[in-house]
Design a protein around this motif. Structure first.
Motif: not given
Length: 100
Positions: A53-57, A59-61
């Motif tokens: 849920t923390s992966s963005r653009l 990023s693996e999270g």
């Protein structure tokens, strides 16, 4: 009470496993770290589960634990002398004194 003693035992075993980080002299900690990783006793940051849920653009999270303290040289103060960018830059322009 049994739960507390079980957690203490697990913590003690974990501390003993990572004790190679504090040893001075002898074998290179990287050698021990690599061996323990190959045996599956320790995990590197790439092996630790990430929060999807923390992966963005791209990023693996994020990970729920610190991973920098899981590296072989954390307590050794290892410094790569060739990584001195400013010193290397000065040397390019004659900053290094010649011995006569």
């Amino acid at each position: 009470e049994h739960d507390v003693s079980s957690r203490r035992k697990n913590l003690q075993e974990d501390q003993e496993l990572w004790s190679f980080q504090q040893k001075v002299g002898g074998d290179d900690p990287l050698k021990t770290w690599t061996q323990l990783k190959a045996e599956g006793k320790i995990k590197s940051s790439s092996d630790i589960e990430r929060d999807p849920t923390s992966s963005r653009l791209g990023s693996e999270g994020l990970q729920e634990i610190r991973t920098d303290d899981k590296l072989p040289y954390i307590d050794q103060g290892y410094v790569d002398e060739s990584a001195d960018v400013l010193g290397n830059f000065k040397n390019m322009f004659g900053g290094k004194k010649k011995k006569e």
